[in-house]
Scaffold this active site. Sequence first.
Site, PDB file in Angstrom:
ATOM      1  NE  ARG A  23      10.073  16.671   3.039  1.00  0.00           N
ATOM      2  CZ  ARG A  23      11.255  16.177   3.352  1.00  0.00           C
ATOM      3  NH1 ARG A  23      11.672  15.034   2.831  1.00  0.00           N
ATOM      4  NH2 ARG A  23      12.056  16.802   4.181  1.00  0.00           N
ATOM      5  N   PRO A  46      -3.234  -1.393   0.294  1.00  0.00           N
ATOM      6  CG  PRO A  46      -4.926  -2.124   1.712  1.00  0.00           C
ATOM      7  CD  PRO A  46      -4.680  -1.354   0.464  1.00  0.00           C
ATOM      8  CD  GLU A  81     -14.947  -1.303   0.108  1.00  0.00           C
ATOM      9  OE1 GLU A  81     -15.019  -0.945   1.288  1.00  0.00           O
ATOM     10  OE2 GLU A  81     -14.568  -0.540  -0.800  1.00  0.00           O
ATOM     11  CG  ASP A 138      14.651  14.715   5.131  1.00  0.00           C
ATOM     12  OD1 ASP A 138      14.563  15.699   5.866  1.00  0.00           O
ATOM     13  OD2 ASP A 138      14.159  14.648   3.994  1.00  0.00           O
TER      14      ASP A 138
HETATM   15  N1  ADE Z   1      -5.683   2.070   0.594  1.00  0.00           N
HETATM   16  C1  ADE Z   1      -6.232   1.643   1.741  1.00  0.00           C
HETATM   17  N2  ADE Z   1      -5.303   1.447   2.683  1.00  0.00           N
HETATM   18  C2  ADE Z   1      -4.100   1.765   2.117  1.00  0.00           C
HETATM   19  C3  ADE Z   1      -2.758   1.741   2.575  1.00  0.00           C
HETATM   20  N3  ADE Z   1      -2.434   1.377   3.811  1.00  0.00           N
HETATM   21  N4  ADE Z   1      -1.798   2.126   1.719  1.00  0.00           N
HETATM   22  C4  ADE Z   1      -2.107   2.468   0.450  1.00  0.00           C
HETATM   23  N5  ADE Z   1      -3.349   2.507  -0.038  1.00  0.00           N
HETATM   24  C5  ADE Z   1      -4.345   2.156   0.783  1.00  0.00           C
END
Ligand code: ADE
Length: 226
Positions: free
Chosen positions: A154, A89, A116, A168
């Site tokens: 795809r 993230p 973590e 798309d």
């Molecule tokens: N791992 C945990 N959350 C994630 C996210 N939002 N995007 C990519 N990998 C992740």
Amino acid sequence: MLRLDVLTLFPEIFAPLFASIPARAQQAGLVAVHLHNLRQWGVGRHRQVDDTPYGGGPGMVLLAEPLFRATEAITALAPERPRVLLMSPQGPRLDQAAVFRLARESRLLLVCGHYEGLDERYREALVDEEVSIGDYVLSGGELAAMVLSDALIRVQPGAIDAESVRQDSFAEGLLDHPHYSRPATFRGMAVPPVLLSGNHAAIEKWRREQALVRTAERRPDLLSGS
Ligand code: ADE
């Protein structure tokens, strides 16, 4: 031909990459997906892959040793060095432009992290790019790796109709226009008459306008370039 290697502690949850369009793309030889269990490179008798963080705090950290060894071993499985993508993230948010860019690579290694964390020395030494699929936190990188893989597969030439990819949502920075099929009137709701007119130029114009209106209403951020 795109080769996708995936490094994960949970290879058994990747069924979506072996169904539907991704399955057909693999059968057609457009893409190859190889799953690798990080546990295989675990340390010691217990094949340990994580440990508590230095400095304390909650959760576990994926160890550098298994990550380095796995990445080296997987890299050696094919002549070309993969571009290493860490699902996290903390990376830049994935969009269709990034999908098109990454889809042109011939080899990618998708590493499924855990929130973590994973030893920073691995990220610094071996990760080329981090990829987030949105501003929310998943339990691990697996679902993100499946999302990215599906999006990459795809758009491989031949996987689906080239015209569908061109039309798309996001392909031209806009959302898609509305779609209708038979019957022309359903429970009193009529299809926009222009779509029944047979006038292809007028239909094209209407679709373009609808895409613009939808984008302005729902995703103005896509129009302002922010
Ligand atoms: N791992 C945990 N959350 C994630 C996210 N939002 N995007 C990519 N990998 C992740």
